[in-house]
Scaffold this active site. Structure first.
Site, mmCIF file in Angstrom:
data_model
loop_
_atom_site.group_PDB
_atom_site.id
_atom_site.type_symbol
_atom_site.label_atom_id
_atom_site.label_comp_id
_atom_site.label_asym_id
_atom_site.label_seq_id
_atom_site.Cartn_x
_atom_site.Cartn_y
_atom_site.Cartn_z
ATOM 1 N N SER A 82 23.961 61.869 22.371
ATOM 2 C CA SER A 82 23.734 61.728 23.868
ATOM 3 C C SER A 82 23.385 63.253 24.313
ATOM 4 C CB SER A 82 24.910 61.120 24.590
ATOM 5 O OG SER A 82 26.073 61.921 24.636
ATOM 6 N N GLU A 113 9.512 65.901 28.494
ATOM 7 C CA GLU A 113 8.985 64.522 28.539
ATOM 8 C C GLU A 113 9.627 63.876 29.821
ATOM 9 O OE1 GLU A 113 10.529 62.929 24.953
ATOM 10 O OE2 GLU A 113 9.595 64.733 23.912
ATOM 11 N N LYS A 115 12.002 61.272 31.328
ATOM 12 C CA LYS A 115 13.036 60.494 30.892
ATOM 13 C C LYS A 115 13.013 59.041 31.321
ATOM 14 C CE LYS A 115 18.350 60.685 31.298
ATOM 15 N NZ LYS A 115 18.668 59.756 30.260
ATOM 16 N N ASP A 117 14.105 55.383 31.960
ATOM 17 C CA ASP A 117 15.661 54.737 32.275
ATOM 18 C C ASP A 117 15.458 53.310 31.554
ATOM 19 O OD1 ASP A 117 17.853 54.551 33.445
ATOM 20 O OD2 ASP A 117 17.311 54.205 35.357
ATOM 21 N N TYR A 238 10.052 58.367 21.098
ATOM 22 C CA TYR A 238 10.058 59.821 21.758
ATOM 23 C C TYR A 238 10.776 60.761 20.676
ATOM 24 C CZ TYR A 238 14.537 58.017 23.771
ATOM 25 O OH TYR A 238 15.540 57.324 24.068
ATOM 26 N N LYS A 326 18.064 65.476 35.754
ATOM 27 C CA LYS A 326 17.913 64.228 36.567
ATOM 28 C C LYS A 326 17.538 64.492 37.986
ATOM 29 C CE LYS A 326 20.971 61.131 34.404
ATOM 30 N NZ LYS A 326 21.340 59.730 34.381
ATOM 31 N N CYS A 420 31.791 26.059 50.835
ATOM 32 C CA CYS A 420 30.443 26.423 51.336
ATOM 33 C C CYS A 420 30.397 26.738 52.676
ATOM 34 C CB CYS A 420 29.376 25.471 50.826
ATOM 35 S SG CYS A 420 28.092 25.486 51.403
ATOM 36 N N CYS A 423 28.354 23.538 54.290
ATOM 37 C CA CYS A 423 28.568 22.034 54.448
ATOM 38 C C CYS A 423 29.944 21.854 53.982
ATOM 39 C CB CYS A 423 27.745 21.334 53.223
ATOM 40 S SG CYS A 423 28.282 21.713 51.601
ATOM 41 N N CYS A 438 28.136 26.438 45.512
ATOM 42 C CA CYS A 438 28.872 25.097 46.521
ATOM 43 C C CYS A 438 28.567 23.779 45.556
ATOM 44 C CB CYS A 438 27.784 24.946 47.462
ATOM 45 S SG CYS A 438 27.887 23.136 48.309
ATOM 46 N N CYS A 443 23.754 19.681 49.495
ATOM 47 C CA CYS A 443 24.011 20.607 50.597
ATOM 48 C C CYS A 443 22.941 20.956 51.555
ATOM 49 C CB CYS A 443 24.747 21.697 50.004
ATOM 50 S SG CYS A 443 24.939 23.260 51.283
#
Ligand code: IVH
Length: 683
Positions: A82, A113, A115, A117, A238, A326, A420, A423, A438, A443
């Site tokens: 990481s 580059e 990053k 996500d 990458y 970041k 609910c 109803c 529900c 409903c």
């Protein structure tokens, strides 16, 4: 001499892999979808007649039919490390100072580059054939998700082997593919696909994905490759993992080789001579990245020279030669005033937070999704809390955290009710689901949600049939199901409170017009679990009319491209249900068209055959709505701007796509221009 089946199959495979590359990686298709499908079918037929000709890199093998029991694990040949994250210019400069010191005055360069996500993957190729794909796992051992990764069209199944003529990539290339090649990258969702998948999940009463990264990671862990195929994941590559017979000197060379071999490489990387250039890149992309169709949460700065990387080495977990910078996502603080419970089409109770209006990334936010009870508990969100909001995928506002330091002690915990809210029937959470539903299939809140969905722009597009009119109709007990809409008389609408004659006339006309919307829109409007606009179009195209679809078994439905077993079973069950069949018969008697018209039916001269790119936030349309509209008028929708783009529809906060359109001289339409074009005026 006529071709042998083996030669023909080989040629089709090579051609199809090349066209796949041109379409999904380069976004510059040379043949039509129809031609592609015809060749794919020819290959599939050949392979059926000669099963010995099937190879693992055949494009017919992208979606196998097997269901995976669970994922086997497989060790990484090299650990998947990481990276350190930093959030400031000062931290970046500190990283550079460390690199400088460790390299003892030798000169060095960086490659920077964006990053991506998404979620990290490792792809293993032997003699140019994709043999294994792994998740990162714990960095040492990953999960074998090969069958799922095969469905990702941006991942080549075959890359040219050394000296081979079967090069899917016509561009010049000076490096042949090593016999053993492991590459690493990121599996991701484009914002467009992310929007689509959440739309379908909403229809299915499933918990929504909070952001594209979770959606990508979750999708790769699906046990059914057919479901994965439906999701249209992408992949950017990458980095190298383990390789044999390949000794590049610099990462920039690796990036060029990866692209030349047919991998999808994020194109905005740059070589930076020093940290000042890195910082300039960071500043340049802080805003620009918002115009991309995929989420980027920062940059990755990498020492270019691979020898220098070696010299710098790694600590236990992270390399000393790379760092992630970041971007601070745009955030806003506001107060959570209340939590409302909405009941969806399938009876799911969704908590929606009402907040003090606050400006965030270009729009004013008044309500935020709180997803489900688990999310509320995990973040310990209480009514009265000051909360920090962020937009997921730059679109959906949500709570990232509570500012607990600002609590007064008077905040209140929230629990979804056990009945609910509409109803009063019991609401239950099914085993293994996050959603609370529900239990009453009749409903009225479900009916309300179904009616609003049915009339939506991407479905039957009944203008004027919004919440006010739907509520009025329900209160007056004029409708019990969607088919009753077609029996409503003008006087009945005009007689409702707050309805004028003119708007009643418009509503009646819009309802009548929707009878001709066609099968795809009708199917999308019915609210069949898992059947959103894309699946509805596929089903309509395959079956041609509703009667054929209604007669089909789950297995037959599953034969439709991109239909997985779960959605197929749900659709078959929907059509077996007597109450649903009754509504459909009522729709038929009312004159609703059950046939598929194809894209050409409503063709609009301003749209037919034209390619549109939509970017930024629009006022009137959600992204999927405007895209469905463009397609229904005969236009095409693309995710990226090129010389072949005819129009870019730009909303608020349009970024790099707008810039690109301007630089290429592509015509840019505001939302108003778009409406004018739709209305028949020439733009
Ligand atoms: S290089 C030693 N390049 O970010 C690290 N990673 O926060 C090798 N990521 O685990 C990774 N875009 O999943 C690299 N252009 C990029 C990336 C990237 C996204 C992810 C990757 C990594 C994580 C670290």
């Amino acid at each position: 001499m006529s071709e042998t089946p083996a030669n023909r199959a080989e040629r089709l495979r090579t051609e199809l892999n090349r066209h796949n590359y041109l379409y999904y990686v380069k976004a510059t298709p040379e043949i039509s979808d129809r031609e592609f499908d015809a060749r794919l079918k020819e290959l599939a037929d050949l392979e059926k007649a000669h099963p010995e000709l099937v190879t693992p890199d055949s494009p017919t093998q992208r979606v196998g039919s097997e269901l995976l029991g669970e994922f086997a694990t497989h060790p990484h040949r090299l650990p998947m490390l990481s990276m350190d994250n930093t959030y400031s210019e000062a931290d970046l400069r500190e990283f550079d100072a460390r690199v400088k010191k460790l390299l003892e005055g030798r000169s060095y360069r960086y490659v920077v580059e964006l990053k991506i996500d998404g979620t990290a993957i490792s792809l293993w190729y032997e003699d140019g054939r994709f043999v294994r794909g792994l998740t990162r796992g714990d960095g040492k051992v990953g999960e074998d998700i090969t069958a799922n990764l095969r469905t990702v069209r941006q991942i080549p199944l075959a890359i040219p082997v050394a000296g081979s003529a079967r090069n899917p990539q016509p561009a010049t290339r000076n490096q042949s593919v090593p016999p053993v090649l492991e590459v690493r990258g990121e599996c991701y969702f484009s914002r467009r696909q992310f929007g689509r998948i959440n739309e379908e999940r909403e229809a299915a009463g499933l918990a929504l994905f909070a952001n594209p990264r979770n959606a990508a990671a979750g999708s790769l862990k699906q046990l059914d490759p057919k479901e994965v195929a439906k999701r249209n994941l992408g992949a950017f590559i990458y980095a190298l993992g383990h390789t044999e017979g390949y000794a590049p000197a610099e990462h920039q060379q690796v990036m060029r080789d990866l692209a030349a071999w047919g991998f999808h490489v994020e194109p905005h990387w740059e070589v930076c001579a020093d940290i000042d250039a890195v910082w300039a890149y960071a500043e340049k992309w802080a805003e620009k990245r918002k115009g991309l169709d995929y989420d980027t949460d920062g940059l990755v700065v990498k020492v270019d020279s691979l020898a220098q990387r070696e010299a710098l080495g790694t600590t236990a977990k992270i390399p000393r030669w790379a760092i992630a910078y970041k971007y601070q996502p745009e955030q806003a603080e506001t107060k959570l005033l209340a939590v409302e419970v909405q009941v969806g089409m399938t009876g799911v109770l969704s908590p929606v937070g009402k907040v003090e209006p606050v400006h965030l990334s270009g729009t004013t936010v008044r309500s935020v999704t709180l997803h489900n009870q688990d999310e509320i508990d995990r973040k310990d969100i209480r009514i009265g809390d000051v909360v920090v909001l962020e937009k997921a995928g730059e679109i959906i506002p949500q709570v990232v955290r509570v500012v607990t330091g600002k609590r007064s002690g008077r905040e209140q915990k929230f629990r979804l009710p056990e009945e609910c809210p509409v109803c009063k029937s019991p609401a239950r959470r099914a085993e293994g689901e996050v959603a609370v539903r529900c239990t009453n299939s009749g409903c009225p809140a479900r009916l309300r949600a179904r009616l609003l969905h049915f009339s939506g722009r991407a479905q039957m597009d009944i203008e004027g049939l919004g919440p006010a009119l739907v509520d009025g109709l329900l209160e007056a007990k004029l409708i019990g199901d969607v088919a009753d809409l077609y029996a409503i008389k003008l006087e009945q609408i005009a007689g409702l409170e707050r309805q004028g004659q003119k708007s009643a006339e418009n509503a009646v006309a819009a309802i009548a017009k929707s009878k001709g919307a066609g099968l795809a829109r009708l199917l999308a409007g019915l609210g069949i679990p898992g059947v959103g606009t894309a699946a509805a179009e596929a089903l309509a195209g395959h079956f041609g009319d509703l009667d054929r679809l209604m007669a089909a078994s789950a297995e037959q439905i599953e034969e439709v491209e991109d239909m997985g077993p779960v959605t197929s079973a749900a659709a078959a069950e929907y059509f077996r249900n007597a109450a649903n069949r009754e509504v459909l018969e009522k729709l038929r008697r009312a004159g609703v068209d059950f046939r598929h018209h194809g894209a050409a039916r409503q063709e609009h001269p301003g749209f037919a055959g034209k390619t549109f790119v939509v970017t930024g936030t629009l006022q009137k349309y959600k992204r999927n709505e405007i895209e469905a509209l463009i397609k229904s008028l005969g236009g095409k929708v693309s995710g990226s701007v090129s010389k072949k783009t005819d129009f870019v529809v730009a909303g608020e906060e349009a970024g790099s796509k707008l810039e690109k359109a301007r630089s290429l001289g592509v015509k840019v339409l505001s939302e108003g221009d778009f409406e004018a074009l739709r209305g028949g005026e020439t733009a």
